[in-house]
Design a protein around this motif. Sequence first.
Motif, PDB file in Angstrom:
ATOM      1  N   SER A 111      12.467 -27.496 -35.885  1.00  0.00           N
ATOM      2  CA  SER A 111      13.783 -26.901 -36.133  1.00  0.00           C
ATOM      3  C   SER A 111      14.868 -27.957 -36.080  1.00  0.00           C
ATOM      4  CB  SER A 111      14.066 -25.809 -35.093  1.00  0.00           C
ATOM      5  OG  SER A 111      15.340 -25.265 -35.281  1.00  0.00           O
ATOM      6  N   GLY A 112      15.671 -28.020 -37.153  1.00  0.00           N
ATOM      7  CA  GLY A 112      16.768 -28.978 -37.203  1.00  0.00           C
ATOM      8  C   GLY A 112      16.386 -30.328 -37.753  1.00  0.00           C
ATOM      9  N   ALA A 113      15.085 -30.553 -37.946  1.00  0.00           N
ATOM     10  CA  ALA A 113      14.635 -31.859 -38.437  1.00  0.00           C
ATOM     11  C   ALA A 113      14.535 -31.850 -39.954  1.00  0.00           C
ATOM     12  CB  ALA A 113      13.276 -32.203 -37.832  1.00  0.00           C
ATOM     13  N   GLU A 114      14.629 -33.015 -40.559  1.00  0.00           N
ATOM     14  CA  GLU A 114      14.437 -33.120 -41.993  1.00  0.00           C
ATOM     15  C   GLU A 114      12.959 -32.904 -42.325  1.00  0.00           C
ATOM     16  OE1 GLU A 114      16.609 -33.429 -44.358  1.00  0.00           O
ATOM     17  OE2 GLU A 114      18.364 -33.635 -43.071  1.00  0.00           O
ATOM     18  N   HIS A 115      12.707 -32.219 -43.440  1.00  0.00           N
ATOM     19  CA  HIS A 115      11.338 -31.939 -43.848  1.00  0.00           C
ATOM     20  C   HIS A 115      10.827 -33.079 -44.720  1.00  0.00           C
ATOM     21  CE1 HIS A 115      11.280 -27.326 -43.250  1.00  0.00           C
ATOM     22  NE2 HIS A 115      12.137 -27.887 -42.429  1.00  0.00           N
ATOM     23  N   PRO A 116       9.619 -33.584 -44.445  1.00  0.00           N
ATOM     24  CA  PRO A 116       9.016 -34.490 -45.426  1.00  0.00           C
ATOM     25  C   PRO A 116       8.670 -33.701 -46.682  1.00  0.00           C
ATOM     26  CG  PRO A 116       7.444 -33.956 -43.699  1.00  0.00           C
ATOM     27  CD  PRO A 116       8.749 -33.367 -43.279  1.00  0.00           C
ATOM     28  N   MET A 117       9.029 -34.231 -47.849  1.00  0.00           N
ATOM     29  CA  MET A 117       8.769 -33.545 -49.105  1.00  0.00           C
ATOM     30  C   MET A 117       8.253 -34.523 -50.140  1.00  0.00           C
ATOM     31  SD  MET A 117      11.812 -30.695 -49.547  1.00  0.00           S
ATOM     32  CE  MET A 117      13.177 -31.829 -49.281  1.00  0.00           C
ATOM     33  N   TRP A 118       7.514 -33.959 -51.097  1.00  0.00           N
ATOM     34  CA  TRP A 118       6.949 -34.737 -52.182  1.00  0.00           C
ATOM     35  C   TRP A 118       7.106 -33.947 -53.476  1.00  0.00           C
ATOM     36  CZ3 TRP A 118       4.758 -33.370 -47.642  1.00  0.00           C
ATOM     37  CH2 TRP A 118       4.339 -34.366 -46.750  1.00  0.00           C
ATOM     38  N   ILE A 119       7.512 -34.591 -54.546  1.00  0.00           N
ATOM     39  CA  ILE A 119       7.398 -34.020 -55.888  1.00  0.00           C
ATOM     40  C   ILE A 119       6.195 -34.695 -56.517  1.00  0.00           C
ATOM     41  CG2 ILE A 119       8.452 -33.794 -58.165  1.00  0.00           C
ATOM     42  CD1 ILE A 119      11.162 -33.627 -56.813  1.00  0.00           C
ATOM     43  N   VAL A 120       5.194 -33.887 -56.859  1.00  0.00           N
ATOM     44  CA  VAL A 120       3.873 -34.407 -57.211  1.00  0.00           C
ATOM     45  C   VAL A 120       3.495 -34.021 -58.638  1.00  0.00           C
ATOM     46  CG1 VAL A 120       1.413 -34.410 -56.589  1.00  0.00           C
ATOM     47  CG2 VAL A 120       3.152 -34.201 -54.789  1.00  0.00           C
ATOM     48  N   ASN A 121       3.021 -34.996 -59.406  1.00  0.00           N
ATOM     49  CA  ASN A 121       2.341 -34.735 -60.674  1.00  0.00           C
ATOM     50  C   ASN A 121       0.909 -34.359 -60.312  1.00  0.00           C
ATOM     51  OD1 ASN A 121       0.662 -35.079 -62.964  1.00  0.00           O
ATOM     52  ND2 ASN A 121       2.048 -36.580 -63.860  1.00  0.00           N
ATOM     53  N   TRP A 122       0.613 -33.044 -60.355  1.00  0.00           N
ATOM     54  CA  TRP A 122      -0.670 -32.600 -59.802  1.00  0.00           C
ATOM     55  C   TRP A 122      -1.873 -33.030 -60.633  1.00  0.00           C
ATOM     56  CZ3 TRP A 122      -3.263 -29.603 -63.226  1.00  0.00           C
ATOM     57  CH2 TRP A 122      -2.539 -28.801 -64.120  1.00  0.00           C
ATOM     58  N   ALA A 123      -1.713 -33.178 -61.939  1.00  0.00           N
ATOM     59  CA  ALA A 123      -2.857 -33.563 -62.772  1.00  0.00           C
ATOM     60  C   ALA A 123      -3.366 -34.951 -62.404  1.00  0.00           C
ATOM     61  CB  ALA A 123      -2.473 -33.514 -64.247  1.00  0.00           C
ATOM     62  N   ALA A 124      -2.439 -35.845 -62.027  1.00  0.00           N
ATOM     63  CA  ALA A 124      -2.815 -37.209 -61.637  1.00  0.00           C
ATOM     64  C   ALA A 124      -2.837 -37.381 -60.125  1.00  0.00           C
ATOM     65  CB  ALA A 124      -1.830 -38.206 -62.251  1.00  0.00           C
ATOM     66  N   ASP A 125      -2.480 -36.331 -59.374  1.00  0.00           N
ATOM     67  CA  ASP A 125      -2.336 -36.399 -57.915  1.00  0.00           C
ATOM     68  C   ASP A 125      -1.467 -37.601 -57.540  1.00  0.00           C
ATOM     69  OD1 ASP A 125      -2.587 -35.620 -55.301  1.00  0.00           O
ATOM     70  OD2 ASP A 125      -4.557 -36.537 -54.994  1.00  0.00           O
ATOM     71  N   ARG A 126      -0.326 -37.711 -58.217  1.00  0.00           N
ATOM     72  CA  ARG A 126       0.565 -38.862 -58.043  1.00  0.00           C
ATOM     73  C   ARG A 126       1.935 -38.406 -57.561  1.00  0.00           C
ATOM     74  NH1 ARG A 126       4.375 -41.003 -61.378  1.00  0.00           N
ATOM     75  NH2 ARG A 126       3.708 -39.655 -63.116  1.00  0.00           N
ATOM     76  N   ASN A 127       2.445 -39.072 -56.526  1.00  0.00           N
ATOM     77  CA  ASN A 127       3.789 -38.787 -56.045  1.00  0.00           C
ATOM     78  C   ASN A 127       4.812 -39.328 -57.048  1.00  0.00           C
ATOM     79  OD1 ASN A 127       2.778 -37.671 -53.681  1.00  0.00           O
ATOM     80  ND2 ASN A 127       2.915 -39.593 -52.549  1.00  0.00           N
ATOM     81  N   VAL A 128       5.695 -38.459 -57.508  1.00  0.00           N
ATOM     82  CA  VAL A 128       6.764 -38.872 -58.410  1.00  0.00           C
ATOM     83  C   VAL A 128       7.999 -39.270 -57.604  1.00  0.00           C
ATOM     84  CG1 VAL A 128       8.216 -38.184 -60.356  1.00  0.00           C
ATOM     85  CG2 VAL A 128       5.870 -37.318 -60.175  1.00  0.00           C
ATOM     86  N   LEU A 129       8.261 -38.523 -56.526  1.00  0.00           N
ATOM     87  CA  LEU A 129       9.401 -38.799 -55.663  1.00  0.00           C
ATOM     88  C   LEU A 129       9.091 -38.231 -54.281  1.00  0.00           C
ATOM     89  CD1 LEU A 129      12.331 -40.016 -55.953  1.00  0.00           C
ATOM     90  CD2 LEU A 129      13.128 -37.642 -56.096  1.00  0.00           C
ATOM     91  N   THR A 130       9.451 -38.961 -53.225  1.00  0.00           N
ATOM     92  CA  THR A 130       9.167 -38.514 -51.863  1.00  0.00           C
ATOM     93  C   THR A 130      10.355 -38.796 -50.951  1.00  0.00           C
ATOM     94  OG1 THR A 130       8.260 -40.597 -50.981  1.00  0.00           O
ATOM     95  CG2 THR A 130       6.757 -39.195 -52.251  1.00  0.00           C
ATOM     96  N   THR A 131      10.369 -38.104 -49.817  1.00  0.00           N
ATOM     97  CA  THR A 131      11.400 -38.372 -48.825  1.00  0.00           C
ATOM     98  C   THR A 131      11.212 -39.753 -48.208  1.00  0.00           C
ATOM     99  OG1 THR A 131      10.028 -37.171 -47.229  1.00  0.00           O
ATOM    100  CG2 THR A 131      11.876 -35.988 -48.189  1.00  0.00           C
ATOM    101  N   ALA A 132       9.975 -40.245 -48.175  1.00  0.00           N
ATOM    102  CA  ALA A 132       9.727 -41.579 -47.626  1.00  0.00           C
ATOM    103  C   ALA A 132      10.303 -42.662 -48.522  1.00  0.00           C
ATOM    104  CB  ALA A 132       8.223 -41.803 -47.435  1.00  0.00           C
ATOM    105  N   SER A 133      10.181 -42.490 -49.847  1.00  0.00           N
ATOM    106  CA  SER A 133      10.675 -43.502 -50.780  1.00  0.00           C
ATOM    107  C   SER A 133      12.170 -43.357 -51.059  1.00  0.00           C
ATOM    108  CB  SER A 133       9.899 -43.429 -52.097  1.00  0.00           C
ATOM    109  OG  SER A 133      10.118 -42.173 -52.747  1.00  0.00           O
ATOM    110  N   SER A 134      12.684 -42.126 -50.968  1.00  0.00           N
ATOM    111  CA  SER A 134      14.091 -41.871 -51.290  1.00  0.00           C
ATOM    112  C   SER A 134      14.705 -40.916 -50.278  1.00  0.00           C
ATOM    113  CB  SER A 134      14.203 -41.291 -52.710  1.00  0.00           C
ATOM    114  OG  SER A 134      13.597 -42.117 -53.666  1.00  0.00           O
TER     115      SER A 134
END
Length: 293
Positions: free
Chosen positions: A228-251
Amino acid sequence: YYEPPSSGDEIQLLASTDNGRPAGTLVIPYTDTGYVVAPDGSKVLDGNEMISVRGSILGHIAWTSPTLPMWADDSDHLCGVSNPPVGEAQLVVFDMSGASRVVTRVGSSATNMGWTVIACSPSADRVVVISQSNTAETIVTVRLSSGVLLSTHTFPANDTFDGAIASHDGRIMAVNESSGIDIRDATTWALLARVVRWGSQAGYPLIGAVIMMSWDGSRVLVDGGGASGAEHPMWIVNWAADRNVLTTASSPDVFAGSLGAIVPLTVGSEFLIPSGDGHTYLLQSNGRLEQIF
């Protein structure tokens, strides 16, 4: 649209264009059932009233169920499941005049049953509905024009199923399981891919869950949870390639304060991300991230 804090009698929605520029304000009455914005942003269903982006009343629908209908992907129809205390639940479609048509009966109605439309597409001629009860959860896909059943998939209530997201045309499903996210063909139920991302809750590992899908169904937004109150780790994923397009870690700055404000645009796989840093970003279909405001 963005909803800043509002008074108890009305809700103020701040509109922006696809490029993040302010586009005016829409004030709608507060209703107990809430409101739903059309995919193209041109209108809002507020309780039983259809309201244009300019604030004029376009029409009314006859609706008494606690869950509002959802806008179809053409932004000119509404699809919902009426769930009376007794009898049978019916899948209903409304046009902009408020006229309704019963598509089909989807099952028995009871106080322990809940029905939610998660995709409605006149162009693809299909509707996807999830029913939930104390004993089972079922995903049903039918023809919008005829009510013909295309597929049904049932999960026992004690199974690993934990909700699902559908593409706008109801052809692709992202299903949250206890071991990850299954990407499936909504009709054949063929497994197309699996996406597994790990977050945490109060220091404990937590499997990521899909909370959003791009318009074309090729990307999913995965939420890793958080205390509660913490930022959520999130990923936008291209599922066909199982590839991270954008993440909270990178941006991290891009995602800061954005949970609940990210919007899939009604074209390709683009996402609009209003960030807590005061800027708005566009994640383009080619994977390029652009600060647009």
